[in-house]
Design a protein around this motif. Structure first.
Motif, PDB file in Angstrom:
ATOM      1  N   THR A  15      -2.065 -10.667  -5.873  1.00  0.00           N
ATOM      2  CA  THR A  15      -2.067  -9.512  -4.983  1.00  0.00           C
ATOM      3  C   THR A  15      -2.684  -8.332  -5.720  1.00  0.00           C
ATOM      4  O   THR A  15      -2.262  -7.982  -6.819  1.00  0.00           O
ATOM      5  CB  THR A  15      -0.642  -9.150  -4.537  1.00  0.00           C
ATOM      6  OG1 THR A  15      -0.051 -10.284  -3.892  1.00  0.00           O
ATOM      7  CG2 THR A  15      -0.655  -7.973  -3.575  1.00  0.00           C
ATOM      8  N   ASN A  47       3.601  -9.990   6.471  1.00  0.00           N
ATOM      9  CA  ASN A  47       2.920  -9.480   5.282  1.00  0.00           C
ATOM     10  C   ASN A  47       1.932 -10.539   4.802  1.00  0.00           C
ATOM     11  O   ASN A  47       1.617 -11.483   5.526  1.00  0.00           O
ATOM     12  CB  ASN A  47       3.935  -9.097   4.200  1.00  0.00           C
ATOM     13  CG  ASN A  47       4.820 -10.267   3.785  1.00  0.00           C
ATOM     14  OD1 ASN A  47       4.513 -11.442   4.039  1.00  0.00           O
ATOM     15  ND2 ASN A  47       5.937  -9.968   3.144  1.00  0.00           N
ATOM     16  N   LEU A  48       1.447 -10.399   3.580  1.00  0.00           N
ATOM     17  CA  LEU A  48       0.447 -11.340   3.065  1.00  0.00           C
ATOM     18  C   LEU A  48       0.973 -12.766   2.981  1.00  0.00           C
ATOM     19  O   LEU A  48       0.203 -13.727   3.062  1.00  0.00           O
ATOM     20  CB  LEU A  48      -0.038 -10.886   1.686  1.00  0.00           C
ATOM     21  CG  LEU A  48      -0.864  -9.600   1.642  1.00  0.00           C
ATOM     22  CD1 LEU A  48      -1.118  -9.171   0.197  1.00  0.00           C
ATOM     23  CD2 LEU A  48      -2.177  -9.775   2.385  1.00  0.00           C
ATOM     24  N   ASP A  69      -2.732  -6.278   3.827  1.00  0.00           N
ATOM     25  CA  ASP A  69      -1.510  -5.712   4.392  1.00  0.00           C
ATOM     26  C   ASP A  69      -1.852  -4.393   5.074  1.00  0.00           C
ATOM     27  O   ASP A  69      -2.624  -3.590   4.535  1.00  0.00           O
ATOM     28  CB  ASP A  69      -0.487  -5.417   3.283  1.00  0.00           C
ATOM     29  CG  ASP A  69       0.478  -6.559   3.030  1.00  0.00           C
ATOM     30  OD1 ASP A  69       0.638  -7.423   3.904  1.00  0.00           O
ATOM     31  OD2 ASP A  69       1.090  -6.572   1.928  1.00  0.00           O
ATOM     32  N   GLY A  74       4.552  -4.627   3.416  1.00  0.00           N
ATOM     33  CA  GLY A  74       4.475  -5.346   2.149  1.00  0.00           C
ATOM     34  C   GLY A  74       4.249  -4.401   0.987  1.00  0.00           C
ATOM     35  O   GLY A  74       4.934  -3.382   0.848  1.00  0.00           O
ATOM     36  N   SER A  76       1.626  -2.544   0.513  1.00  0.00           N
ATOM     37  CA  SER A  76       0.821  -1.368   0.857  1.00  0.00           C
ATOM     38  C   SER A  76       1.738  -0.154   1.009  1.00  0.00           C
ATOM     39  O   SER A  76       2.840  -0.261   1.546  1.00  0.00           O
ATOM     40  CB  SER A  76       0.061  -1.587   2.184  1.00  0.00           C
ATOM     41  OG  SER A  76      -0.973  -2.529   2.019  1.00  0.00           O
ATOM     42  N   ASP A 194       5.015 -11.067  -1.616  1.00  0.00           N
ATOM     43  CA  ASP A 194       4.876  -9.719  -1.078  1.00  0.00           C
ATOM     44  C   ASP A 194       6.263  -9.143  -0.762  1.00  0.00           C
ATOM     45  O   ASP A 194       7.228  -9.884  -0.550  1.00  0.00           O
ATOM     46  CB  ASP A 194       4.029  -9.783   0.200  1.00  0.00           C
ATOM     47  CG  ASP A 194       3.270  -8.504   0.484  1.00  0.00           C
ATOM     48  OD1 ASP A 194       3.414  -7.533  -0.279  1.00  0.00           O
ATOM     49  OD2 ASP A 194       2.518  -8.490   1.477  1.00  0.00           O
ATOM     50  N   VAL A 197       8.828  -7.163   5.025  1.00  0.00           N
ATOM     51  CA  VAL A 197       8.442  -6.160   6.014  1.00  0.00           C
ATOM     52  C   VAL A 197       9.702  -5.458   6.509  1.00  0.00           C
ATOM     53  O   VAL A 197      10.690  -6.109   6.862  1.00  0.00           O
ATOM     54  CB  VAL A 197       7.700  -6.815   7.196  1.00  0.00           C
ATOM     55  CG1 VAL A 197       7.261  -5.764   8.207  1.00  0.00           C
ATOM     56  CG2 VAL A 197       6.488  -7.592   6.687  1.00  0.00           C
TER      57      VAL A 197
END
Length: 283
Positions: A15, A47-48, A69, A74, A76, A194, A197
C-alpha cells in the motif's frame, strides 16, 4: 512482461500513499509499467482489501492496474465525501498526481457512479470504461439503495452471516457457493491490510448514492471512447434495469448480464469477467 518489482499478486502488493487535493490517498498497483493504466474504483463500504485478488491478478496480466481508496476510506486521509462529483474531483487529482493524462477505468457499483462523474468532469480522461453493477444518475431504484442495504444488512446479522453474502449473491446453491469462495479469497492477504471502513464513511457514500439517484440524467456519450457494461440478473442493490439505462446513455456499449447472480456478479463470474474485460481493454 515485467511486473512492478517482484510483486506477483494483489495479495502482496504494498500500500502506497500520494498527496493530492489536500489529502493523502492510499493505492496499490500491480502489473506491467507500459501502456495505459487501468484505475479501479471500488464498491460501497469497501477499502483496498475489498477487491477480489482473482480479478486484479487477472487484469494485471497485461495492464498496469491501480486500485485506490477514496478520501476518508481505509488508509486515505480526510473526511469522506458526500457526493460523487467531489469524489470524482479527488480521483482526477490522484490520477494527475500519479503522472497520467489518459487512463482506462473500472468502476464497480458506487465506483461506477464515481467513474461516470469523472467522465463528466474530465471528458476524454478515460479511454475505455468498464461499469459493473452500477447505474446512471437518476437510474431506477438507486434512491432506495440505503433502505435495501440496511434491511439486508440486518437480516444478515440476525443470521450471523457476512452482509456481503446476501447483498452480493443470490440465495440459490450457486450463489451460496460463490459467496463462500469470494469471502475466502478476501482473506488471502494476511499482512499490511487496509484500515477498516468507518461507519461515517459508509453514511457519506450512502448520502452520495441517494443524491445520485435523485439527479437528472447526464449526457456522457461523447466523454468516453468505449464502454463495457456488466450486471447480475438478480442484483438487489442496483436493479438490473440500470444496465439497460446505461446502455441508452452510452450508445454502442457492450453489455453482459450474468445469470443467477447479484451485486457481486463480477466476483461470482470472475473467470468469465476477466477474460471479457481483457478482451475489451485490448481492442
Amino acid at each position: 512482461m515485467s511486473q512492478q518489482g517482484t510483486v506477483r499478486s494483489y495479495t502482496d502488493a504494498p500500500t502506497r500513499t500520494i498527496p493530492a487535493a489536500g489529502a493523502l490517498f492510499a493505492y496499490r498497483e500491480l502489473g506491467p509499467q507500459t501502456g495505459i493504466p487501468l484505475v479501479l474504483l471500488t464498491h460501497l463500504g469497501a477499502n483496498l482489501d475489498g477487491w477480489d485478488p482473482r480479478i486484479v491478478d487477472g487484469l494485471a496480466q497485461d495492464h498496469r492496474v491501480i486500485a485506490v481508496d477514496y478520501r476518508g476510506v481505509g488508509d486515505s486521509t480526510g473526511r469522506a465525501r458526500e457526493s460523487f462529483e467531489e469524489m470524482a474531483d479527488d480521483v482526477v487529482a490522484l490520477i494527475r498526481a500519479l503522472g497520467h493524462d489518459r487512463v482506462d477505468m473500472f468502476g464497480l457499483a458506487v465506483g461506477g457512479m464515481v467513474a461516470q462523474a469523472v467522465a463528466a468532469r474530465a471528458p476524454r480522461l478515460i479511454d475505455r470504461l468498464i461499469l459493473a453493477s452500477t447505474g446512471p444518475a437518476g437510474g431506477p431504484g438507486l434512491a432506495t439503495i440505503t433502505r435495501t442495504a440496511v434491511i439486508t444488512g440486518v437480516r444478515a446479522a440476525l443470521r450471523l452471516n457476512d452482509p456481503k453474502t446476501l447483498l452480493f449473491f443470490t440465495s440459490t446453491a450457486t450463489g451460496a457457493r460463490a459467496a463462500r469462495a469470494y469471502l475466502a479469497r478476501l482473506k488471502q492477504r494476511t499482512t499490511g491490510r487496509d484500515k477498516p471502513v468507518t461507519l461515517g464513511a459508509v453514511r457519506a457514500q450512502l448520502t452520495a448514492v441517494r443524491r445520485w439517484g435523485l439527479q437528472a440524467p447526464v449526457e456522457l456519450s461523447s466523454a468516453v471512447d468505449e464502454v463495457f457494461i456488466v450486471h447480475g440478473d438478480s442484483d438487489r442493490l442496483v436493479p438490473p434495469a440500470n444496465a439497460a439505462e446505461l446502455a441508452r446513455r452510452f450508445p454502442g456499449a457492450a453489455v453482459t448480464v450474468y445469470p443467477d447472480s447479484g451485486h457481486g456478479a463480477v466476483f461470482q463470474y470472475h473467470r468469465e469477467f476477466v477474460d471479457a474485460a481483457r478482451d475489451f481493454l485490448r481492442r
